[in-house]
Structure formats: C-alpha cells, structure tokens
Design a protein around this motif. Structure first.
Motif, PDB file in Angstrom:
ATOM      1  N   GLN A   1       0.733  -3.609  -5.514  1.00 50.60           N
ATOM      2  CA  GLN A   1      -0.616  -2.837  -5.403  1.00 50.60           C
ATOM      3  C   GLN A   1      -1.401  -3.183  -4.375  1.00 50.60           C
ATOM      4  OE1 GLN A   1      -1.735  -0.648  -7.836  1.00 50.60           O
ATOM      5  NE2 GLN A   1       0.276  -1.100  -9.165  1.00 50.60           N
ATOM      6  N   GLU A   2      -2.274  -2.048  -3.984  1.00 45.64           N
ATOM      7  CA  GLU A   2      -3.156  -2.229  -2.945  1.00 45.64           C
ATOM      8  C   GLU A   2      -4.649  -2.209  -3.587  1.00 45.64           C
ATOM      9  OE1 GLU A   2      -3.912   1.357  -0.554  1.00 45.64           O
ATOM     10  OE2 GLU A   2      -4.673   0.420   0.851  1.00 45.64           O
ATOM     11  N   LEU A   3      -5.090  -3.374  -3.466  1.00 42.52           N
ATOM     12  CA  LEU A   3      -6.689  -3.560  -3.879  1.00 42.52           C
ATOM     13  C   LEU A   3      -7.520  -3.428  -2.977  1.00 42.52           C
ATOM     14  CD1 LEU A   3      -5.371  -6.489  -6.459  1.00 42.52           C
ATOM     15  CD2 LEU A   3      -5.614  -4.219  -6.807  1.00 42.52           C
ATOM     16  N   GLU A   4      -8.839  -3.570  -3.327  1.00 42.48           N
ATOM     17  CA  GLU A   4      -9.908  -3.474  -2.519  1.00 42.48           C
ATOM     18  C   GLU A   4      -9.725  -4.049  -1.094  1.00 42.48           C
ATOM     19  OE1 GLU A   4     -13.499  -1.827  -2.514  1.00 42.48           O
ATOM     20  OE2 GLU A   4     -12.563  -0.744  -4.103  1.00 42.48           O
ATOM     21  N   ASP A   5      -9.503  -5.330  -1.222  1.00 48.44           N
ATOM     22  CA  ASP A   5      -9.525  -6.145   0.067  1.00 48.44           C
ATOM     23  C   ASP A   5      -8.229  -6.668   0.512  1.00 48.44           C
ATOM     24  OD1 ASP A   5     -12.334  -5.770   0.264  1.00 48.44           O
ATOM     25  OD2 ASP A   5     -12.490  -7.589  -1.147  1.00 48.44           O
TER      26      ASP A   5
ATOM     27  N   ASP B   1       0.843  -1.245   0.000  1.00 50.57           N
ATOM     28  CA  ASP B   1       0.078   0.005  -0.021  1.00 50.57           C
ATOM     29  C   ASP B   1       1.007   1.397  -0.077  1.00 50.57           C
ATOM     30  OD1 ASP B   1       1.005  -0.337   2.540  1.00 50.57           O
ATOM     31  OD2 ASP B   1      -0.801   0.092   3.571  1.00 50.57           O
ATOM     32  N   ARG B   2       2.025   1.237   0.250  1.00 48.47           N
ATOM     33  CA  ARG B   2       3.285   2.493   0.039  1.00 48.47           C
ATOM     34  C   ARG B   2       3.774   2.152  -1.282  1.00 48.47           C
ATOM     35  NH1 ARG B   2       5.121   4.881   5.174  1.00 48.47           N
ATOM     36  NH2 ARG B   2       3.477   4.611   6.409  1.00 48.47           N
ATOM     37  N   GLU B   3       3.745   1.260  -2.197  1.00 50.03           N
ATOM     38  CA  GLU B   3       4.436   1.130  -3.330  1.00 50.03           C
ATOM     39  C   GLU B   3       3.511   1.578  -4.672  1.00 50.03           C
ATOM     40  OE1 GLU B   3       7.657   0.921  -3.560  1.00 50.03           O
ATOM     41  OE2 GLU B   3       7.513   0.539  -1.326  1.00 50.03           O
ATOM     42  N   ASN B   4       2.675   0.890  -4.947  1.00 48.34           N
ATOM     43  CA  ASN B   4       1.550   1.181  -5.934  1.00 48.34           C
ATOM     44  C   ASN B   4       2.039   1.408  -7.270  1.00 48.34           C
ATOM     45  OD1 ASN B   4      -1.357   1.040  -4.547  1.00 48.34           O
ATOM     46  ND2 ASN B   4      -0.413   2.862  -3.421  1.00 48.34           N
TER      47      ASN B   4
END
Lengths: 631, 140
Positions: free
Chosen positions: A182-186, A157-160
């Motif tokens: 990547q940070e996805l929905e869940d 969630d800090r890379e994306n």
C-alpha cells in the motif's frame, strides 16, 4: 542533425493521435513499466522480463528464467540446488553468475552464490527481472561476473493490493504465498510471505532412493519513505540433499536445514546512494551412507580415513555497505564509490565419522573496494564509458589479494539502431569454499595465484516498428584459473589459457496493440579453435492475450553437451480472469519430458572406479493449477 | 553545444517524455469526456503530476488556483483549501481515494503493476453527472 530535426517534425503529428481510454491505459502500462526506469543499457547486454511477462508466465521459480539465459544451462549440484553453468567452460567454484535483489547481492553461505538458496523461492513479490551478460559492469556488485540476474521487488505505490496465491502441482508440490502493498500518506510498505513445499520424483542409484524434496518459509517486508528504504526478511528451510557429498552415490536420507535473516537500509537522493546490509546464516547438514560417505586424509600417522557419516554446523554473517556519488561535469557523467564487506564464518561443528575436526581455521574475509566510472557523451548518440575498480581482499588463512579491474565501452544510439562494444579485465580470487576444501585436504601451504578473466563483446541492435533484432558476439579468456586434481583433490592454478567464443541472435516483436509478443533467441558457443564441438541453444517464446485469457508458451533448446541428448523444454501457461479480483491458472514445464538432463559422478577409492548416475532430470515434468485472489 | 542542447530538448519532448504525454492525454480525456452536458475546460493539477505533464495539454486550460477550476486532479485531498472541496475532484492515489471516497468522483492509480481508473458511482450520481458509455466499465 538536419535529419534528426526533419524526423522530429514528421513525428509531431503523432502526438495528437486519438486513443481510447483503454488504449491510453495499455500504452501507459508499457511505457511506464518499472523496468524502463531501472535498466542500465551501459552495464552490458541485457534481457528484461517485465512484470507483464512474469505475470503471463505464471512464473513459479527463478529456474524458469535461468533456463533462458544465453550461453548458460540450468543445472543442479549434488545437493539438488540450482547451479547453472556457462558452457563450454567455466572455472570451478568461480561463482561468476550473481543474483541481486534490488541493490543487494545475495550471497549464500561460504560465497557459493545466491542462486543455490534463493532460486527456490517464489517470485510473487518480484516486479521484474533484468539479466546482464557479456562484459558486465562491475559497478554492480563487488565480485566480477559473467552474468548478473537482478530481481526488483514490487513497488508499493504500484500495487495497492493484497494478493493471495495458492497452487498445487504434480507429485504434491504446493505453495501458498501472500503479498500486501500500500501507498500511505507519508510512506509505503510491501509485506510478503511464502510457504512452499517442493515434492519431486525420486531418483535412484543401485536401488538407493535419492530425494530432492524441499520446504521453505519466507517472510519479509520493505518500507519506503522518500529516498529511504528498509528491507527485512527471514527464511527458514530444509531439504533432502540428494547425493550430498556421498562419493558412493548411495546416501541414507541426507538432510540440510538452514535459517537466514536479512536486513538492509538504503538511501538514494541528490546523486548520492548509500546502503548497508546484514545477512546471517545458520546451516546444519548431515549425510551418511551404509557404503561410503567419503574419505579424509589424516596426518599422524598419514593415511586415508574412510568415513560413513558427515555432519556440519555453520554460522555465517555478512555485513556490507556502499556509498556512491553520481555527478556531471560538462559532457561527462561520473560515478565514484566505495564498498566494503565483512564475512565471518564459524564452523561450530564439523565431523567426519569418528573424527571431530572442530572449528575450521577459515573464519572469513574482509573486502574493501573503490571504483570509478566515467561516461563521456560526445552527443545524444555517442557515449564512451570507462571504469576502474580496485579490491583489497584481506584473508585470514592465506596472503591478501589485491585485484584491479578495468572496463571500456562505446555505445552508439539512434532511433533505428544501437551498437554496444565492451572490453573488461578482472581478477578471479578463490571463493571461501575453495579455502575450506584446501584446509581439509592440507593444501593451504601452496597459495593460489589470482586468476585473470578478459571479456570482449559487441552487439548490434536494429529497431523496427514493433520490435528489434540483435546480433551479439563475444570472447571470454581465462588465465590462471583454478582446477581441482580429482585424485589428490588439490586445487591449483591451471597452466592453460582457455578461450571461449560465442554468437547470439535475438529478436522481439510486439503486435495487437502491443499486447502480444514473440521472442526468439539462438546462440552458438565453442572453445576457441575447436569449432567442431559447438554448444547450441535458444528459445522461442510467445505471449498472447485473448479477452480474459492470457497465454504463454516457450520452447527452450540446449545441445552440444557431452554424453547428453539435446534438451527441449516446453513451457505452457494459461490464465483466466473471471472477474477483477480472481485469476485462475494452469502452468506446465518440461511438458515433453525432453529437457536437458544431467549426469552425476562418484568414486569408489577401493576399486579405483568412477561411478556415474546418468540421465537425471534437473527440471521435472510438472503441472500446476493455481488461483490468485485480490482483496 | 547548442546543437546538442536542442537535440536533447527535442528528444526529451518526443521520447523521454512519452509517459508524461500519456498522463496528460489521460487527464485531458477524462476531463473533456466526463460530462457531455457541461464540458470541462479549466483544470487544476496539484501535487503529484509535475509541470511537464501540463505542457502537453491541448484542449483544456490549466488554472493556477483551484477555486477557478471546473475539475481538480490531486494526489492529496488534505492539501486542498476548504474552498475547493466542493469542486469535482479526481485523485491520483489509491490511498487518497479510499480515505476520501465521499469527496472524489474517481481515481487514477496503479494496482497490481497496472494503471487503473475508477469512477465513484455514488458521487457521480449525487452530482448528476452523465458519464459516457465507455466509462461505465470503470464505475465502482
């Protein structure tokens, strides 16, 4: 209390400080850095390499960080693999420097420490590094340690981003690595891949070329959902094994191939932590010499058999697990946990010349650990920490070991300064490699007693606007440690007690909106009552940013090593970001070609002569050019 | 014991919460400077920022219902009621920004380990918002 309230009131107007958007983002990057969330101040003295530091260093391997650990020198073993040591003394094969990736202790096959294998890997997927030293808490890991290197992988969630990095270096070393996160929905994910070919200048002994080239492919992933994390990696590598175990120092093309598979599952939530890991190794190593590879004692009839070829094929698996619970009762904070590890080692083949030893009797060990840590907070500023650990180590070949360890500490913390005092006592249990050697040489009948290690350390840290300075002192005492007789190769408990004293000064200062940083460390260490033989070392490091260019330079100094000139290793890195997606960089290490060298030793049993290979570079003068691209 | 509690409270407000304070400053900065002609004063902060962040706001009013807000800061657009989707929406997740680009004026997210801001040029011009000059470098 009054002073604190007064000070608090004075600080309140600063909350209203007007910052630009750029300044807010820069401060947030520093204040919300991941290392601030993971650091355990009560676990010992700690050095942190933040994400920003590693980016500016354009770090290419863990060796660059190991070189800077106080009281330690970077070194390589006879296989050309990382083998750092504490000086002036460290018991042989004690494996007191541990490597962790997230919550996992990385252990190479036969308990030789994770540094040998994993220090070669690329650090592209690592966010930051913490190095704990002094009297390190044993709530981190199962084995006792003098230093713990903790690598934290990047948080999705800090890379994306998807990043590809290509670099080419002198002698033909090249590296391609990729990571996507990547940070996805869940849930979130991190995947990484590294292909690395390390080509190094040849060393020669009596005209025999000795190579340390390596190639490594590694692929892995990390998937996180809420408090649950799943890790997986596969490593496939091979290397020219330098001198290998060739006592004539003249091997002919020794090679080692290895495969490692790792998977782990973690849970953290509501004060609970639970994890389980599985590692599997498959190692083939072959070495031969036209002169002499080694000698082996043969029982019937008793004689010493000289052989010219050696081959091993080993399988090893490690399963470990841990459950711990953290809870508070009034001013107490408790941590209670249990850990377990099962190591299974299988020698599929072990051959010395014409002698086929087949499967060794050593087949692994099982360790069960229970630990407790209590932190009592007298108030905001004063903390007392005490911990106890009991290990039950079940061995196949020798009697079981039962090890007790304790640790006491006091931390006084204020806005201006911190005082840390720690004392620890723990046992030293022989590593599997010692049992294997003892078995080969028929020395298993005489069991080794458990060694003892005591560490006492104290540190005073004074903070000032923009930085801090600190003084640290410590004493390590070893008793009943293991020593090898060079003639019989028998390993026994030493009757001597060894004490090492050490002092460290370090300082750190940030300026230019906290973008620039200078770090200085200097240490002295010596054998107790033998102050004339001082080991000295330190580093002076500068991180500097200027527009789109970031710079890093570091001079690392080590001196006091018998028969070796003082070492000065100069690092330099420059990176330029022409646009948001691209970074070009130039990186060099050992630019003065004066880094500390190493000597290697062999033995001619027919002439009774010690053979020496002198002045080998363990850090080559290397310059990389590379490009990083984000898509 | 009371002294300790007070000490901890003040300490956490001043130091432990510096990250939350900076996040609040960031949101407030964007909200107040976003549109010089029509200053934003009422904001709605949904899932993803935490109550502590809200305690640091000084120049904006935090409203309880998104319908009452001038601008919405949220991690998940899908969690917003239909009636709020025509408001100014600023997301705090890169994934959300990518998925709902047509609905958001911008995003705050981490990328390559650093905090980032993006303003959605297309949406901003659709809504006739005049961004201050210092925001131009963040336009995409």
């Amino acid at each position: 209390m009054r002073r604190f309230l007064l000070w608090s009131l004075l600080m309140v107007p600063l909350l209203g400080e007007d910052l630009s958007l750029d300044q807010i983002l820069n401060r947030l990057a520093i204040e919300d850095d991941l290392s601030k969330k993971t650091i355990e101040e009560s676990a010992g003295s700690v050095i942190v390499f933040t994400r920003e530091d590693l980016d500016r260093m354009e770090i290419k391997s863990l060796a660059e960080v190991i070189e800077k650990i106080p009281f330690m020198r970077f070194n390589e073993n006879e296989y050309g693999l990382t083998d750092p040591g504490y000086h002036p003394f460290q018991p042989p094969n004690a494996n007191l420097i541990k490597l962790y990736i997230d919550d996992r202790e990385v252990i190479d096959a036969m308990g030789t420490g994770g540094l040998q294998l994993f220090s070669q890997m690329d650090l592209g997927y690592i966010d930051h590094i913490e190095i704990y030293f002094g009297a390190v808490s044993f709530t981190i890991g199962i084995e006792p340690s003098l230093a713990i290197i903790k690598l934290y992988t990047k948080e999705p969630d800090r890379e994306n981003a998807n990043i590809i990095d290509l670099s080419y270096a002198t002698y033909g070393t090249h590296d391609l690595n990729f990571y996507g996160a990547q940070e996805l929905e869940d849930y979130s994910y991190l995947i990484y891949y590294d292909h690395k070919v390390v080509r190094r200048p040849k060393v020669s002994y009596n005209g025999t070329p000795l190579s340390r080239n390596k190639h490594i492919d590694m692929v892995g992933c990390k998937i996180t959902k809420g408090g649950v994390r799943f890790d997986f990696s596969i490593l496939n590598g091979g290397y020219d094994s330098f001198i290998s175990k060739t006592i004539s120092l003249e091997p002919r093309d020794p090679k080692t191939y290895l495969k490692n598979l790792y998977t782990g599952l973690y849970y953290k939530g509501d004060g609970w932590k639970a994890l389980t890991n599985f590692s599997y190794y498959n190692i083939n190593t072959h070495s031969s010499s036209p002169k002499l590879q080694g000698v082996l004692p043969v029982e019937n009839p008793p004689y010493i058999y000289p052989y010219k070829e050696m081959y091993f094929h080993i399988h090893e698996s490690l399963i470990d697990g841990e459950v711990s619970r953290e809870f508070k009762v009034d001013n107490w904070k408790f941590l209670v946990g249990t850990k377990g590890r099962v190591r299974s080692t299988e020698f599929l083949e072990s051959r010395y010349g014409e002698i086929e030893k087949g499967k060794n009797r050593y087949q692994g060990d099982r360790t069960l650990t229970a630990y407790f840590e209590g932190n009592y907070l007298f108030d905001q500023s004063n903390i007392v920490t005490c911990s106890f650990k009991r290990d039950f180590i079940y061995e196949d070949l020798v009697e079981n070991y039962y090890r007790s360890s304790w640790r006491l500490g006091y931390i006084r913390n204020s806005e201006e300064y911190t005082v840390k005092l720690f004392a620890i006592e723990t046992g030293l249990v022989p590593q599997p490699i010692i049992f294997i050697e003892q078995e080969i040489w028929g020395n298993l009948q005489e069991p080794l007693r458990q060694g003892k290690t005591r560490v006492v350390s104290g540190e005073f840290i004074k903070r000032f606007d923009g930085g801090f300075y600190s003084f640290m002192g410590g004493r390590v005492t070893y008793k009943d440690f293991f020593v090898r007789d060079p003639r019989s190769r028998k390993i026994t408990n030493s009757p001597k007690r060894q004490k090492i004293d050490s002092l460290l000064f370090r300082t750190h200062y940030r300026w230019n909106g906290e973008r620039d940083k200078v770090v200085f460390r200097y240490y002295l260490s010596w054998l107790h009552r033998n102050e004339t033989n001082l080991y000295r070392g330190g580093d002076l490091t500068l991180y500097k940013g200027l527009g789109k260019v970031d710079g890093y330079t570091s001079l690392i100094y080590r001196d006091g090593y018998s028969g070796l000139k003082a070492g000065y290793d100069l690092h330099l890195a420059l990176s330029y970001q022409p646009n948001r997606r691209t970074t070009l960089y130039l990186k060099g290490i050992n630019l003065l070609h004066k880094a500390l060298k190493s000597n290697y030793y062999g033995f001619d049993p027919f002439r009774g002569e010690l053979l020496t290979l002198r002045g080998v570079d363990t850090i080559d003068r290397t310059v990389w050019f590379g490009m990083e691209y984000q898509f | 014991m009371k002294k300790i509690a007070l000490c901890l409270l003040i300490g956490s407000i001043l130091f432990g919460s510096s990250v939350e304070r900076l996040k609040a400053q960031l949101i407030e900065y964007i909200a107040t400077k976003l549109n010089a002609h029509s200053p934003v004063t009422r904001i709605y902060v949904a899932n993803g920022l935490g109550e502590e962040v809200e305690s640091y706001f000084r120049d904006v009013e935090v409203v309880d219902r998104c319908e009452e807000a001038d601008i919405i800061f949220t991690k998940k657009i899908s969690a917003l009621p239909e009636s709020c989707l025509n408001k100014l929406i600023f997301v705090t997740s890169y994934g959300s920004y990518k998925r709902h680009k047509d609905r958001t004026i911008g995003a705050f997210f981490w990328q390559k380990g650093r905090p980032n801001i993006i303003f959605n040029t297309k949406k901003i011009s659709q809504l006739h918002i005049e961004l201050p000059k210092e925001f131009e470098k963040y336009m995409e």
